[in-house]
Each structure stands twice: as structure tokens, then as C-alpha cells.
Enzyme design. Structure first.
Site, PDB file in Angstrom:
ATOM      1  CG  HIS A 182      -1.780   1.174   1.215  1.00 31.20           C
ATOM      2  ND1 HIS A 182      -1.219   2.389   2.031  1.00 31.20           N
ATOM      3  CD2 HIS A 182      -2.883   1.715   0.730  1.00 31.20           C
ATOM      4  CE1 HIS A 182      -2.450   3.147   2.127  1.00 31.20           C
ATOM      5  NE2 HIS A 182      -3.249   2.714   1.231  1.00 31.20           N
ATOM      6  CB  CYS A 202      -4.606  -0.044 -14.867  1.00 34.85           C
ATOM      7  SG  CYS A 202      -5.770  -1.365 -14.109  1.00 34.85           S
TER       8      CYS A 202
END
Length: 869
Positions: free
Chosen positions: A448, A824
Site C-alpha cells: 500500500h 493498470c
């Protein structure tokens, strides 16, 4: 002394006139005299040999030179010594020689040069008469010590007791050699030359040399050529010396004559830190070569300028002046920083010296990263206190904070801070925006913190497991025992993965007109689209500044972690009925609509692909007792009700649980609100700008029926908004392919879609069964032991994940030929992944905004390479 040198000229007739007495006119197979027409090439004799041939063709004063090809040097390394008398016979009998390496790419390095080969007692006596005892002794002493260390492999400490200079230093060096080897110093030139060539050939084939050059990108079997060149002495009578000169600054790339010159010296002595070195141009700080030898200096500048144009590169010229006469010994491309590489390439193209396509090919895509972010000045000393994974490039200095609230408080006071966490979660987004950089104990290249850091252009070091993190006491401990608490100043280098003590000097980003020009050329050349992943208006503006061709991924969940929205989001989660959730979401609708209006306006009609809500809802709920108490107070609920609800929503494996499209199916109110916000923003943004055609992406799909259900819901909202607003618009609906099943069943899914966008972060995670947040703990071991060739989260796995991409693309296109294909995930900014996507027929890649220039240059280079051959 200089008059005895035999320079190389540019005609065969001139060479014939210079043949040394007794030299064999017919060359043997092992040696190639460097002439205009000699069969010399980079891939047979190396870059230095080829460069010297080009200098000969320019009629520059190059000393007589012989080149040994790769195959001969390899044979020498294997102990198959050819008749090297043929090499010596190419030079006058009394000439001294120098041997230099000639690898295919100069950046691959090679063993150091050995000078003054052929020096012996007889030559010494002769040179004493011709140039004086001092210079002659210096030449002989240098050769003895160099031969002992580099050829005989003796300990350099053996010469520590050598005192004085001149003849006495020479005698001491000879005695030290004889004592160590128990034999006299070799006197025969061919014997010396054979030993030097053998030593250099073996050094190139050694394990350390192999590993070193492979780290620089050389193949394991890269060949080495060797150059044997007649010595020109920068010592002796008259004006004598040596030096280097270049016409640009290696750091900035701006035009500037730089280099050094040292009187009475050889080789690259002038580059050593010595107070005796002269400046090249007139300088108030001291004497210069321009004043000392104006004619030689002017000729040197002319030669350098000619080399720049004819060799089509900024060159560093190694030269020597012997009794006032100038000689060019070598020319190599100047070393350059990333910013210098860009400026030099663009300047050469602007002047018509090289075409634009070649300028693009001369800049390594990954080096652009250094231009886009602040960097620690490479000239400063580093006090490294820890290391981790270089997850997001750039560098920053700040005071340590251990939570998002403290980071925001620091930013409010105008104080720079570094956010330190065990690992970040979505609720740390506010703190990441407030911090200058992020340091985590856990995580990998697609954790993250890494993904969000790259998207924000925020320096980030993750997986710093060499340091101990005690977040309760607010202390991190370095491997050497030093402890750093909240408020202490550190520097984070996200480019190298290092944590530094205190503040470090920085180099600022460089995004000048030269950089913009290179990027415009790249855009013209590239044949695959480059979009950006952007979650906020700030991200979108960065993408726009880098001329991204739209937004390929907007992660809408990040918009809900703003303090003004988080409580409302939590209230929606705690609602017990569909009507209750819709009522709360009505309050979020205008906020979400405003977000999308800003994105559409910033992108000015370019495509914006919005991913519907993806993460599990528990990520929005507080995990600490204090946070839960605050939430109970905000919602006016008993604390027991709040904790019970949070416990009930906890999942054993949340990344594979109730998230993505599964939320859209089971809690449809969220996607309904987002679809309405998108369509209302589309109408609003299209009124005063280019028409907007939004792209809506459904995450974590694994079945056709999921797409059918969401598509029906979104179509229904679109019809309602058109009717309510009396406006017309179009939109495209697509799927984010991030489960292996979605890739395999793409033939069923694609007829219901306008596009398939492969989310390679999660697709890699699910294909391997690896946690992208935890794999960093053991990934380096796996790579070192050859389990994986590279970290699959950093370098796209072409064999496994790549096969899924190819299957999904082929099956999707077969069922719907006009469907748009893209990736992506973070692999989208990786040059190797872009090559794969082009070959697989993808339409575009999407990556973090700050990787857009890297991706665009890589795409341009791939297209140019295809055209070339």
C-alpha cells in the site's frame, strides 16, 4: 623525445612510410594495426579500438596503435599465448608501449592501463641522456611498481618504504621487486608485453570482474579487446604534460570546458587530487593550460569540437603534450548525470548532429526518475542508519512522526515530517499527504505504501526490517544500536532504499524546456498509449503536466478517507437497511460528484477511467479502542454495539473477501451513488469544456453474471440521470481483470464490456498465491536462490501472469474484436512490461503519474527499435 613518436596518419602511404625497421609488412592474424580501413568493429575489437580508428580517420595526431580482438584475448586468458613478437614488431624497437582495455561498451569497464612497457636498464640509460635522469627515473619507477602490482600481483605495501625520488626511488623499487619475486625485473619488451596482456586477459575473465560487469548490464560472455599503443611521454624537456578535456559539464550537461592538465605527467595523473594541476581555461584561481601552451590548447579545443560532431557525441579527450607537440591518446563519451544525459542528447539533436530518434534512444528511461524528484546530492557523505526496499523514488528530510494525526499536525505547523509506520493502510492516506516521505517496517514493491507513494510522488522506503520499530514507545532502532524517537530528523532516500541520519544536501528536480522537448519527441514516436493512475485532483494535475493521455485508473475509495467524509462513510456502514444506507450516501453524493467534476475538468476531455469502490468495508473502521470510542460517540451508539459490529465485519482473508464487485452485488447502494455522481459530473463538466465520455470500471470480477448485474444497475442510473437533467451523454463500461478466472473467461465477459483493463498487482498476487504486502520479507532470498528470476511484483512475470494476459486478451478480442485492452497495475510503468504489452496488442498502459515520462520514453524506444530492425 616527442620527435621519436610515430603518430598514426590517415593514408596507407603514410603508414607504409612509418613502418619500423625490421617490422613484418604482412600482419599476423592476432594483430590489427589501427588504420582508416582496418577491419575493426565494436563487437570484435571493442569500443576503444573503434573510437581510435575514427580518430585516425579524422587525421588527428593519434600515436601508433595495434588492436587485439576478443577471440585472441580470450585465448590468452586461457593460456594459449600466440607469438606476441608480431605485436612488438609493429612499433619501433626502442619505443615504449601502453596497454589499455577495449570492452564492447565502455561502461562495462575493464582492467587498468599499464604504461611504459619496454622500459629496461638500457632504455633508462638512453632516456637519461635524452630527457634527464629525473624524468627517466620517474618513467622507470612507475613501470616497475605498476608491473609488480597489476601484473605480478604483488602487495602494493611492498613499496611503502620507498623514499625520495629520482634514481634512488627507482633502485629501491627494483630491489623490492627482486626481494619479493626472487628474480630480476624482466628486461625484454616482448616478455613484459606478454605478461601484461596475459594479466589483463585473465583479470577480465575472473569471477569478480564478471559479476561487476554483469551488474552494469553486460552479458556473462562479454568479450574484451586490448589496445597496444606507442607511448608519448608527458615528461621531458620543453612543454610536457597530460590531461583530459571535455566541452560540457558532466553534472548539468551545459556547455563548459572542463578537465585538468598536469605538467610533467602521464596518463590520467591530472585527475588525481593534486595542487600542481593546471586549469584548462584562464582562471583567477591559478595558472591554466590556455596561458601555459596557447597553441596546443587551441588545437585541443578544435580537435574536441571535431570529435563531438564527427563522433556524434560529447567526448572526453585524453591528451598528452610532448615537447610542445599535442597528441590525442583516447576519446570516451563523457560520464553524465541523468540531467546531463537529457541535455546532451537534445542539444546534439537540435544541432542536427544526431536525429531525434537517436536522441531518444540515448536516454535510459529509468534515469528520468532522477529528474522528476529531489535527490540526495551524490557528492555528500551518507550516514546510513538503515536500509529497505526502494519503493518510491526521490528523497526528503523531516522529523519522525508515528501516526497520521501527528503528520497532519506537523504540516499545520509548517514542519516537515517523515511518517513511520509498521505498514500503512488506507486510513493513513491523510498522513501520507501531510508527510514528506514514508518509512515502513513491512511491505514490498507493491504494498500500500509503495503504490500510493509512487502515485503521489512521495519518497518511500518499505520493508526496512533491518531496523527495529517500537511504535508503542515511539522509537526506531538502527542496526548499530542508535535510537531515533519522534521529533528526530532523518532523511529518506526512496531511490536507493537508504535511511540517513539527519539532514542531507539535495539536488532539486529538473523539468526544464529540454526535458519537455525530449518528452514531446517521445510522444510523437510512441505507438502505445500512456495513461496515469490518479486518485485525486492533485494526482490528475500531475498526470496532465506530464501529458498523460488520460487517467487509466482512479481508485475512488481514497476519496472517502478525508476526515469530512470518513464519519459519514462509517455511518453508512453501520446503517441496517438499504434505505438507511441510501440516506447516508445522499450526503456523500455531492462530495463524490465534485471530485469527478474536478478530474474531468483537469483532464480536458481526455478519457478518465473510474474504478468503482473496491476495498472491504472494515478498512474504514477504527482498529484501536480509542478510535472505536470516538466512533461510538460520533454515531451516538453504545461502545459495545460498535465493537460488536466491527468484530462481525472482520474477515480472515479480507483481500479475497467481501470487496470489489461483490460489494456492488450485495450492497448495491454504493455503486448506485457512485454511478450517479459520475453521470452528474459528466453533464456538469461537459457544459463548459470538452465533452466527457467517462469510463466506469468494475473491480475484482470473476464471473459474467457479476458484470451483467452491475451493468444493468449502471444503465438504469444513466437513464434516470438523463431524464432528470434533460441531457445526453455516453459512457463506457469495462472490467478490471485481476482474478485468474476473469482472464480465462474473458471470452464470456468481453461482450458486455467496452474495455478490459488488467490489474497486474492483484493478478500477480492471486496467480502466485503471494501477499504483495508480505512477500518482501522473503523475496530477496527467493531471487538470490533462483526460485524467481525477479520479484514478480516489480517485473511482470511473462511466463505465468503473462500467459494469463495473453489468454485474456486473445479471448476477449475474439469475442469482441473492438474491445480496448490495457494494464493498470504498477507494472504499467516498467519498460519490460511495456514491451510485452506492445507485443500482445494492448492499446495502452497506465502507471503512477511520476512514471508517465519513464513509460513514454520506453514506449518510444520500443517503437523506434522496431522500425530500425
Amino acid at each position: 623525445m616527442g620527435k621519436a613518436i610515430t603518430p598514426c596518419h590517415t593514408t596507407a602511404k603514410a603508414y607504409a612510410a612509418q613502418e619500423p625497421k625490421g617490422a613484418a609488412v604482412q600482419k599476423t592474424a592476432i594483430t590489427t594495426l589501427v588504420t582508416q580501413t582496418a577491419p575493426i568493429a565494436n563487437d570484435t575489437h571493442g569500443g576503444r579500438a573503434k573510437c581510435l580508428q575514427r580518430l585516425v580517420r579524422l587525421d588527428l595526431p593519434v600515436p601508433r596503435t595495434v588492436a587485439l580482438p576478443f577471440d585472441v584475448v580470450l585465448e590468452i586468458a586461457q593460456g594459449q599465448i600466440p607469438d606476441l613478437q608480431a605485436v612488438a614488431d609493429e612499433f619501433p624497437q626502442d619505443a615504449l608501449l601502453c596497454v589499455r582495455p577495449s570492452s564492447q561498451d565502455p561502461d562495462w569497464g575493464g582492467p587498468g592501463a599499464v604504461m611504459n612497457i619496454g622500459m629496461n636498464d638500457d632504455r633508462y640509460a638512453d632516456y637519461c641522456k635524452r630527457m634527464g635522469e629525473g624524468p627517466a627515473s620517474a618513467l622507470y619507477t612507475r613501470f616497475v611498481q605498476s608491473y609488480a602490482v597489476n601484473v605480478a600481483r604483488l602487495d602494493p605495501d611492498m613499496f611503502d618504504d620507498v623514499e625520495g625520488d629520482g634514481r634512488e626511488a627507482l633502485l629501491q623499487s627494483l630491489r623490492a621487486y627482486e626481494l619479493e619475486t626472487e628474480e630480476s625485473f624482466p628486461q625484454d619488451r616482448v616478455t613484459q608485453l606478454t605478461a601484461v596482456l596475459s594479466s589483463m586477459a585473465r583479470a577480465w575473465e575472473g569471477t569478480s570482474a564478471r559479476l561487476l560487469r554483469q551488474a552494469k548490464g553486460a552479458p556473462a560472455d562479454a568479450g574484451l579487446g586490448l589496445i597496444v599503443q606507442q607511448m608519448v611521454f608527458g615528461v621531458g624537456t620543453g612543454i610536457c604534460g597530460s590531461g583530459v578535456l571535455q566541452l560540457v559539464d558532466s553534472t548539468t550537461g551545459l556547455p563548459q570546458i572542463t578537465g585538468r592538465y598536469l605538467s610533467q605527467s602521464q596518463g590520467r595523473d591530472a585527475l588525481q587530487d593534486t595542487a600542481d594541476a593546471l586549469y584548462l581555461t584562464r582562471d583567477p584561481r591559478g595558472p591554466s593550460l590556455e596561458e601555459h601552451a596557447p597553441e596546443a590548447f587551441e588545437m585541443l579545443k578544435q580537435h574536441a569540437a571535431l570529435m563531438r560532431v564527427r563522433l556524434r557525441a560529447e567526448m572526453q579527450v585524453e591528451f598528452v603534450i610532448s615537447d610542445g607537440e599535442l597528441f590525442i591518446l583516447d576519446g570516451v563519451r563523457v560520464s553524465r548525470s541523468s540531467r546531463a544525459a537529457v541535455r546532451i542528447a537534445v542539444a546534439l539533436a537540435d544541432e542536427g548532429i544526431i536525429p531525434r530518434e537517436e536522441a531518444l534512444m540515448r536516454v535510459q528511461p529509468r534515469t528520468l526518475t532522477e529528474l522528476l524528484h529531489r535527490q540526495v546530492d551524490p557528492r555528500v557523505k551518507r550516514d546510513v542508519i538503515g536500509r529497505g526496499i526502494a519503493a518510491s523514488p526521490g528523497a526528503a528530510t523531516g522529523r519522525i512522526v508515528f501516526n497520521a494525526n501527528d503528520a497532519q499536525a506537523s504540516a499545520a505547523r509548517g514542519e516537515k515530517c517523515i511518517l513511520v509506520r509498521r505498514e500503512t493502510s488506507p486510513e493513513d492516506i491523510r498522513g501520507m499527504h501531510a508527510a514528506q516521505a514514508v518509512l515502513t517496517e513491512r511491505g514490498g514493491i507493491t504494498s500500500h505504501a509503495a503504490v500510493i507513494g509512487r502515485g503521489m510522488g512521495l519518497p518511500c522506503v518499505v520493508g526496512a526490517s533491518s531496523m527495529r520499530f517500537d511504535l508503542v514507545k515511539g522509537v526506531i532502532t538502527a542496526p548499530d544500536g542508535r535510537m531515533f524517537k519522534a521529533g528526530d530528523e532523518i532523511t529518506l532516500d526512496g531511490t536507493s532504499g537508504e535511511v540517513l541520519c539527519g539532514a542531507a544536501d539535495m539536488l532539486e528536480p529538473l523539468l526544464d524546456a529540454t526535458f519537455q522537448k525530449l518528452m514531446s519527441w517521445a510522444e510523437d514516436a510512441a505507438d502505445i498509449g500512456i495513461r496515469a493512475n490518479a486518485d485525486t485532483p492533485a494526482d490528475a494535475q500531475t498526470a496532465r503536466n506530464f501529458d498523460a493521455q488520460g487517467i487509466g485508473l482512479c481508485r475512488t475509495e481514497h476519496m472517502f478517507f478525508d476526515p469530512s467524509r470518513l464519519t459519514v462513510m462509517r455511518e453508512m456502514i453501520f446503517a441496517d437497511t438499504s434505505e438507511g444506507r441510501r440516506a447516508v450516501l445522499e450526503r456523500l453524493l455531492p462530495m463524490q460528484r465534485d471530485d469527478f467534476i474536478q478530474l474531468f475538468r483537469i483532464m480536458q476531455g481526455q478519457p478518465v477511467c473510474i474504478r468503482l469502490f473496491d476495498p472491504p468495508l472494515h478498512e474504514f473502521l477504527p482498529s484501536t479502542r480509542t478510535g472505536q470510542r470516538d466512533l461510538a460517540e460520533a454515531l451516538d451508539l453504545p461502545l459495545s454495539n460498535v465493537t460488536r459490529r466491527i468484530e462481525a465485519m472482520t474477515e480472515y482473508n479480507p483481500m479475497l473477501g467481501l470487496r470489489g464487485v461483490r460489494l456492488g452485488v450485495t450492497v448495491p447502494e454504493i455503486y448506485e451513488m457512485q454511478a450517479r455522481a459520475i453521470f452528474e459530473a459528466t453533464i456538469e463538466a461537459s457544459r463548459d469544456g470538452d465533452p466527457v465520455v467517462p469510463e466506469i470500471m468494475i473491480p475484482l470480477v470473476s464471473a459474467k453474471r457479476e458484470v451483467e448485474l452491475i451493468k444493468a444497475s449502471v444503465d438504469k442510473i444513466a437513464t434516470a440521470v438523463k431524464s432528470e437533467r434533460g441531457a445526453s451523454f455516453t459512457y463506457r463500461l469495462g472490467v478490471m481483470v485481476e482474478t485468474p478466472r476473469a482472464a480465462l473467461r474473458a471470452g464470456e465477459i468481453s461482450p458486455h464490456c467496452s474495455f478490459l483493463s488488467f490489474g497486474t498487482n492483484d493478478l500477480t498476487q492471486m496467480t502466485y498465491g503471494l501477499s504483495r504486502d508480505d512477500a518482501g520479507r522473503f523475496m530477496s532470498t527467493y531471487v538470490q536462490q533462483g526460485v524467481f528470476p525477479e520479484d514478480p511484483f516489480h517485473m511482470l512475470d511473462r511466463d505465468g501472469v503473462g500467459e494469463l494476459l495473453q489468454l485474456g486478451a486473445a479471448r476477449g478480442r475474439e469475442a469482441q474484436p473492438g474491445i480496448t485492452l490495457s494494464i493498470c497495475g504498477e507494472h504499467g510503468g516498467n519498460p519490460e512490461s511495456i514491451a510485452f504489452c506492445r507485443a500482445a496488442g494492448f492499446d495502452y498502459v497506465s502507471c503512477s503519474p511520476f512514471r508517465v515520462p519513464v513509460a513514454r520514453l520506453a514506449a518510444a524506444q520500443l517503437a523506434i527499435a522496431d522500425k530500425i530492425g
